[in-house]
Motif scaffolding. Structure first.
Motif, short mmCIF file in Angstrom:
data_model
loop_
_atom_site.label_atom_id
_atom_site.label_comp_id
_atom_site.label_asym_id
_atom_site.label_seq_id
_atom_site.Cartn_x
_atom_site.Cartn_y
_atom_site.Cartn_z
N ASP A 102 0.85 -1.19 0.00
CA ASP A 102 0.00 0.00 0.00
C ASP A 102 0.88 1.24 0.00
N TYR A 103 0.83 2.00 -1.07
CA TYR A 103 1.67 3.20 -1.18
C TYR A 103 1.29 4.26 -0.16
N ALA A 104 0.05 4.23 0.34
CA ALA A 104 -0.41 5.26 1.27
C ALA A 104 0.26 5.17 2.63
N THR A 105 0.98 4.09 2.92
CA THR A 105 1.59 3.90 4.24
C THR A 105 3.07 4.23 4.29
N ILE A 106 3.66 4.68 3.19
CA ILE A 106 5.12 4.85 3.19
C ILE A 106 5.55 6.03 4.04
N SER A 107 4.67 6.99 4.26
CA SER A 107 5.03 8.18 5.04
C SER A 107 4.68 8.05 6.51
N ILE A 108 4.23 6.89 6.95
CA ILE A 108 3.88 6.66 8.35
C ILE A 108 5.08 6.02 9.04
N SER A 109 5.39 6.45 10.24
CA SER A 109 6.54 5.92 10.97
C SER A 109 6.35 4.43 11.26
N ASP A 110 7.45 3.72 11.33
CA ASP A 110 7.40 2.27 11.50
C ASP A 110 6.85 1.88 12.87
N SER A 111 7.19 2.62 13.90
CA SER A 111 6.68 2.29 15.23
C SER A 111 5.17 2.46 15.30
N LYS A 112 4.65 3.48 14.65
CA LYS A 112 3.19 3.67 14.64
C LYS A 112 2.51 2.60 13.80
N MET A 113 3.13 2.19 12.70
CA MET A 113 2.57 1.11 11.88
C MET A 113 2.49 -0.19 12.66
N ALA A 114 3.53 -0.48 13.45
CA ALA A 114 3.52 -1.71 14.25
C ALA A 114 2.44 -1.66 15.32
N ALA A 115 2.29 -0.51 15.98
CA ALA A 115 1.27 -0.38 17.01
C ALA A 115 -0.13 -0.50 16.42
N ALA A 116 -0.37 0.12 15.26
CA ALA A 116 -1.69 0.05 14.63
C ALA A 116 -2.02 -1.36 14.15
N ALA A 117 -1.04 -2.06 13.58
CA ALA A 117 -1.27 -3.43 13.13
C ALA A 117 -1.58 -4.35 14.30
N LEU A 118 -0.92 -4.14 15.42
CA LEU A 118 -1.18 -4.98 16.59
C LEU A 118 -2.56 -4.71 17.17
N TYR A 119 -2.97 -3.46 17.21
CA TYR A 119 -4.31 -3.15 17.72
C TYR A 119 -5.39 -3.70 16.79
#
Length: 478
Positions: free
Chosen positions: A388-405
């Motif tokens: 998903d190209y829309a996620t490249i500008s999101i920080s990795d730590s926030k991506m991990a937290a959102a995926a876990l939730y």
């Protein structure tokens, strides 16, 4: 007229066998043994595996014995003639001291002058070591300048070297007394560094599971500074955030990038690489495309070079150059791949210590003591978002937290607990927008050309998490 973006994809879609190994005949009888691989991914042949050390020793050749002579047959060595030498400290006798105008004594008798006595030594015979009387050796030893080794606990006033502690004290004042210098020690400096870094002094709020304290004596958990490591990685995230570069790439589209990432996932499965290698490779591609304009015919070369670099950074035995040329179906030469590797490293300034969302995800799940099915579902959500190209500008730590939730919501286990909020550093309202983005990506109808990740996590080894029922955004709860 230049071709439009929608004319043809940049990456040649591989046949039904997708990325295969060189031995195609053995694939039909190959069995998956101990590897977490999807059914659609080809297995790696034993012929492609290499030993950990390779042919780097001739120990087997040196073990051969001659039955007649009973001696080890060693390889021929070049014979080197070494002339016998006399140590300067023994043969050089009567050398005048520095800054003294003393003429050398005439031959044949040489006089050795010391501070107290004078001894006469007979002339030396060539290639023969002089023998000194014990009295002379004793006198030279006494008059020797005393120096110290590099040991902080044996320093003297006559020391020829200065330590870091002495340099610090010298900056404070040249008249610093010896007593003040003795008070400074390595132990005190270590305590000061620990206080500045706040190592092991993280206060855990009430009601939060202190994961590091529970594993304090486990050397493999590095609980003494695990929190500092991830705080440091989190502080480096702004350095590696690519911007919206697709507008500056006239020859590329988002669909082309999704095809490339799907192909890179297939490489990771085919070569049995670590998941960190895949995430690092995708991050290198985005960082390169955000700074360099490329043609669609070169995009696959960028992905291959990124995976090649990531393999050498994270793998114990990375694939060879020929392996990456093979999976590109001969579209590029060895020189082109190596040149792209050099260019990519220059663009990222040789800094490969990039914070990865996969590493944050494992830390969060372990601190919250979540089960493997929940962690695997979060891994599927995170890996599926790479396309998903829309996620490249999101920080990795926030991506991990959102995926876990999102995984917790899909499993119906719990909400955002205080433990997750403490170890991730994010509140629920801070990650909710990212959670919605990930959930919408899962609700999109999967396309046939982008099924590698879904097929991978539909396997029983991965608990078939790709078949987990989805949830609507309205069903999210705190």
């Amino acid at each position: 007229m230049a071709p439009t973006k929608a004319m043809r994809p940049i990456i040649p879609v591989l046949p039904a066998t997708r990325v295969t190994t060189r031995s195609k005949a053995q694939n039909n009888n190959a069995l998956l043994k101990g590897k977490r691989k999807a059914d659609a991914s080809p297995s790696k042949q034993s012929a492609a595996k290499r030993s950990a050390f390779g042919d780097v020793t001739n120990a087997e050749k040196l073990k051969a014995f001659d039955n007649k002579s009973k001696q080890i047959q060693k390889p021929l060595l070049k014979k080197v003639m070494v002339q016998s030498k006399v140590l300067p400290s023994v043969k050089t006798i009567g050398k005048p001291k520095q800054n003294e105008n003393v003429a050398p004594p005439p031959a044949p008798a040489h006089k050795v002058q010391t501070r107290q006595t004078t001894k006469v030594v007979h002339p030396l015979i060539p290639n023969q070591t002089a023998q000194k009387p014990k009295e002379v050796l004793k006198e030279i030893t006494v008059n020797k300048v005393k120096t110290r080794l590099s040991n902080e606990f044996e320093k003297t006033d006559d020391s020829l070297y200065s330590s870091a502690l002495e340099d610090i004290m010298g900056r404070k004042g040249s008249n610093a007394s010896t007593e003040s210098r003795d008070k400074m020690s390595i132990t005190m400096v270590a305590h000061q560094m620990e206080a500045n870094l706040n190592l092991g002094n993280h206060e855990v709020p009430q009601g939060v599971n202190d994961f590091d304290k529970e594993n304090w004596d486990d050397v493999f958990q590095i609980s003494h500074y695990a929190m500092d490591i991830f705080n440091y990685l989190k502080s480096r995230e702004p350095t590696f955030l690519p911007d919206d570069y697709m507008e500056r790439q006239p020859n590329l589209t988002r669909w082309m990038r999704s095809l490339l990432v799907d192909w890179m996932v297939e490489i990771q499965e085919s070569f049995e690489l670590n998941h960190e290698t895949l995430y690092l490779g995708v991050k290198l591609v985005d960082l390169y495309l955000s700074k360099v304009t490329v043609n669609k015919d070169v995009l696959q070369l960028v992905g291959a070079a990124a995976m090649f670099i990531a393999s050498k950074y994270d793998e114990r035995i990375p694939p060879l150059v020929d392996d990456f040329l093979y999976i590109c179906d001969g579209a590029y030469t060895r020189k082109e791949l190596l040149r792209m590797e050099i260019n990519l490293l220059k663009v990222v300034q040789f800094d490969l210590g990039i914070p990865l969302s996969y590493r944050f995800l494992r830390r969060y799940a372990r601190a919250a003591k979540l089960t493997m099915p929940i962690l695997t579902l979060a891994r599927f959500i995170l890996e599926y978002s790479l396309m998903d190209y829309a996620t490249i500008s999101i920080s990795d730590s926030k991506m991990a937290a959102a995926a876990l939730y999102l995984a917790l919501q899909m499993k119906g286990v719990s909400g955002w607990t205080p433990t997750l909020e403490f170890y991730t550093g994010y509140k629920l309202e801070e990650i909710m927008e990212t959670v919605i983005t990930l959930n919408l990506n899962l609700h999109r109808k999967p396309k046939e050309a982008l099924m590698t990740v879904r097929n991978k996590y539909s396997h029983k080894i991965f608990f078939e998490v790709a078949k987990t029922p989805l949830v609507n955004t309205e069903e999210f709860k705190a």
